[in-house]
Scaffold this motif. Sequence first.
Motif, PDB file in Angstrom:
ATOM      1  N   CYS A  55      21.906  62.539 -65.022  1.00  0.00           N
ATOM      2  CA  CYS A  55      21.710  62.038 -63.701  1.00  0.00           C
ATOM      3  C   CYS A  55      23.053  61.412 -63.386  1.00  0.00           C
ATOM      4  N   GLN A  56      24.269  61.716 -64.089  1.00  0.00           N
ATOM      5  CA  GLN A  56      25.625  60.835 -63.766  1.00  0.00           C
ATOM      6  C   GLN A  56      26.186  61.512 -62.947  1.00  0.00           C
ATOM      7  N   MET A  70      15.164  63.863 -67.141  1.00  0.00           N
ATOM      8  CA  MET A  70      15.615  64.064 -65.965  1.00  0.00           C
ATOM      9  C   MET A  70      15.985  65.605 -65.799  1.00  0.00           C
ATOM     10  N   CYS A 122      17.666  56.730 -63.945  1.00  0.00           N
ATOM     11  CA  CYS A 122      18.485  57.293 -65.165  1.00  0.00           C
ATOM     12  C   CYS A 122      17.249  57.143 -66.081  1.00  0.00           C
ATOM     13  N   ARG A 123      16.771  58.248 -66.386  1.00  0.00           N
ATOM     14  CA  ARG A 123      15.675  57.981 -67.585  1.00  0.00           C
ATOM     15  C   ARG A 123      16.078  57.609 -68.935  1.00  0.00           C
ATOM     16  N   CYS A 124      17.639  57.989 -69.282  1.00  0.00           N
ATOM     17  CA  CYS A 124      18.096  57.435 -70.592  1.00  0.00           C
ATOM     18  C   CYS A 124      18.421  56.002 -70.290  1.00  0.00           C
ATOM     19  N   GLN A 172      24.587  59.164 -71.266  1.00  0.00           N
ATOM     20  CA  GLN A 172      23.940  59.306 -72.345  1.00  0.00           C
ATOM     21  C   GLN A 172      23.649  60.854 -72.188  1.00  0.00           C
ATOM     22  N   CYS A 173      22.387  61.293 -72.088  1.00  0.00           N
ATOM     23  CA  CYS A 173      22.360  62.726 -71.579  1.00  0.00           C
ATOM     24  C   CYS A 173      23.499  63.378 -70.668  1.00  0.00           C
ATOM     25  N   GLY A 174      23.564  62.268 -69.846  1.00  0.00           N
ATOM     26  CA  GLY A 174      24.433  62.469 -68.823  1.00  0.00           C
ATOM     27  C   GLY A 174      24.238  63.345 -67.416  1.00  0.00           C
ATOM     28  N   THR A 189      20.741  54.028 -68.352  1.00  0.00           N
ATOM     29  CA  THR A 189      22.088  53.518 -68.707  1.00  0.00           C
ATOM     30  C   THR A 189      22.478  52.554 -67.551  1.00  0.00           C
TER      31      THR A 189
HETATM   32  S1  FES Z   1      22.257  59.721 -68.614  1.00  0.00           S
HETATM   33 FE1  FES Z   1      20.330  60.800 -69.115  1.00  0.00          FE
HETATM   34  S2  FES Z   1      19.240  60.448 -67.201  1.00  0.00           S
HETATM   35 FE2  FES Z   1      21.085  59.461 -66.912  1.00  0.00          FE
END
Ligand code: FES
Lengths: 745, 156
Positions: free
Chosen positions: B101-102, A367, B136-138, B97-99, B140
Amino acid sequence: MLHNIDPADLPRALQRLVTHARGTPAALPRRSFLKLAGASGLALGAFPHVALGQTAGAAATTLKPTQQPSAFVQIARNGEVMVTINRLEFGQGVNTGLPMILAEELDADWSLVRSRHGTNDVAYADPLFGIHLTGGSHTIKNSYTQYRELGARARAMLLNAAAAQWKVDVATLRTRAGTVLGPRGLKTGYGELAEAAMALPVPEKVTLKDPKDFRIIGRPTQRLDAQAKTSGKQDFGIDVHLPGQLTAVVARPPVFGSSLALVDDSAARAVKGVKAVLRVPLDGGGEGVAVVAEGYWQATQGRDALKLEWDASKVEKVDSEKQLAQYRELAGQPGPRKLDADMAPLATAPQQIEAEFIFPYLAHAAMEPLNCTVRLGDNRAEIWMGSQSAGLDAAAAAKVLGFTPEQVVVNVLMAGGGFGRRFSSTSDVVVEACAIAKAARTAGLDVPVRTVWSREDDMKGGYYRPMHLHRAKIGFDDKGKVLAWDHVIVAQSILTGTVFAAFQVKDGIDASATEGMLTPYPLPMRLTVHHPKLNVPVLWWRSVGSTHTAFVMETLLDDIARATKQDPVAYRMALFGDSHPRHRAALQLAVDRSGYGKAKLSAGRAWGVAVHESFDSVVAYVVEASIKDGQPVLHRVTSGVHCNLAVNPRSIEAQVQGAAVMGLSTCLPGSAITLKDGIVEQSNFGDFTVARITDMPEFAVHIVPSADPPTGIGEPGLPPLAPAFANAIAQLTGKPLRQLPFNLA
Amino acid sequence: MQLVVNGREHTVDVDPAMPILWALRDTLGLTGTKFGCGAALCGACTVHLDGEAVRSCSTPVSEAVGKKIATIEAVTAGADRVGAAVQAAWIKHDVAQCGYCQSGQIMSATAFIKALPRGKQPTPEEIDTAMAGNICRCGTYARIRAAIADASRSLV
Ligand code: FES
Ligand code: FES
């Protein structure tokens, strides 16, 4: 990647890495040599840097910047424990997992534990590999003992400090959640002891806890960054803002490696906010034009105003259709063999399957678009970026800048995903950012420069999971016993030409291309591998070889089970026999919790099963899927996970779900990178599909209990998702799926 | 140009065609709003314009003149009741997760809940439809669903 390195290869590999990183066959730097050559424990090579407490006079409530650059743990006077992580945090949760491990042995008050990133300081190298590396789902596995030992040593120092202060035998002292307790009700917090403890020697030996006494490890624990990541306060690499900083974007060649025939930058220079237009060398021998401006928007406006002509006459122009034909032709040729077996039974086998599989190039599409900020001085460079390989990136930067690696500091910053892309074999992102910063400085712009990739740059700019062709010819009897399995893989090699080639590419075969084939099934397989060379940059991508090998193996085994009228779970269990208890346990757990074979499915749904081991962990999925309007739909996923000791079960659940969603993405229409005339056809999330919330199935994660040292979990949830889904669809259509993304035609 | 961001007035000297995203990030230093695609395809840049969720990467600053911009920094600062509930649910469910997109996810979720008729609990389908524009590529998504349902329950 790298999970199957023979430890005997390590010293040689490390020497090569260091040599390569420095660009000269010079002797190992003394500092690294001492760290790397520790006889009894390469794994613990970096631990002695324990810095406790603060210098006198420091404010009591805030943590000062570290006094020792290689510190792993700092305890402030107010009791706050700052743990430095020796990896990149990019979603996988190690900035909570590693502090949990350390805090367990330190017996810290968890509410006072914080974490932060390290740098390219040699202390933060992976203790097993000796290089800075976030990848291969290694973090918890390789640093479990390291962080326990760090915590235990810090605790021992605090106990010794308390014993000296109270003039009592240290054996009479205990600790409880950040406090030392002594006889007669004596007690004092870690923060108050930190300075005295700092003056004491680091103990040689410490005893680690019995896992049954763990009170932090194993407890579902909220991420330490949960607050920052829900308030806009979490800074990522792209958020770096230094005084005077400018932003650069680059016009990149449409065909990989092309050069510039003509540059007319007059209109670009006239754009308000544009400070410089610079011709720069790019990765893979290409050329580009960097536009440096006040901000990202101004830079892209400048880039849009460039008039450029490219010369692609000297570079290969890959075309996906022709490439497939070329791969098919290659698959029929003899080639080097990874595995061998007698193929004579193929001719007489009672039943046969012939299959061809196609997997496209895939973009990582994290992202946060790629970016890197560089501040140059006369003999020093400071870099800020989300790097999975800070040491190699620093060495690559030094080479571009004409510095030694010691003159370069890489500050590792939180990254918005990465999945392998933030460790490229050529350090392309940092090399390019340094070339731009250097050119800008030469042009009189003595300021920090942040290079940012647009989403289009990121998607078109290369470093993809390679395209693969698999072919299988399998002969088996009516009971499903495989008599001979002839298999061919055609794909570009990921590791050839990288620092890992020396020990991961053997006899012309890249180990990452075949990982996940065969194991754990006892099958008579002949495996031939072809590695054509093309100018499309390829790279490891979350779960690497298992992204395709798991699909091939798990769907073909289902085909055999179906052809011989056997239950796919029973068929796999029989193949596991008694020798693969972790596979059995994971699959059985998924079967039990899903209701497989017992519960009645809703109309139109079918079960699908797959199990796969990668990065030393096993994940099994039992799924429910259907077909709606001609499109496969995944409704429900139940997983059984075996990753040994579950350090943070909450994080494991997140990683398995997240990896599965990435696996699900690969099944969806439009999840492919294709090339026409050398140009990548996709450019953004409109034409490269990634899973959205509307694609998300119901999802339950179940973990097999274990006290054995933890194994990886960032990647193992990905490989079995697509084959489990495909197996369910094949149950419905009677026709196996042979392609990702799925093609029901 | 006058912009009202998080209740404060700012005078910015930028091209009126500049997307709100870059005025926030590069000009005003509000980096909580993220750049993901620049093409209204991922939702990472979502802000509220007069209370409505918009993709700031594809909305020029000129469109914000005379309107109120709210960003993640303000919506989760406590005073916004719905924003606070959404943030609390996000933390409770450990969504990030990576956060990366949050911020955008929370801004979309907050606008969605605010637009619901009083007392109405969203159905799973409504949640999915409302959040379909946020990638959200992670991966979630399961926790996003749970957090939104939880936040709207907590607001009754
Ligand atoms: S938490 Fe990583 S892209 Fe959504
Ligand atoms: S950055 Fe605006 S929608 Fe993706």
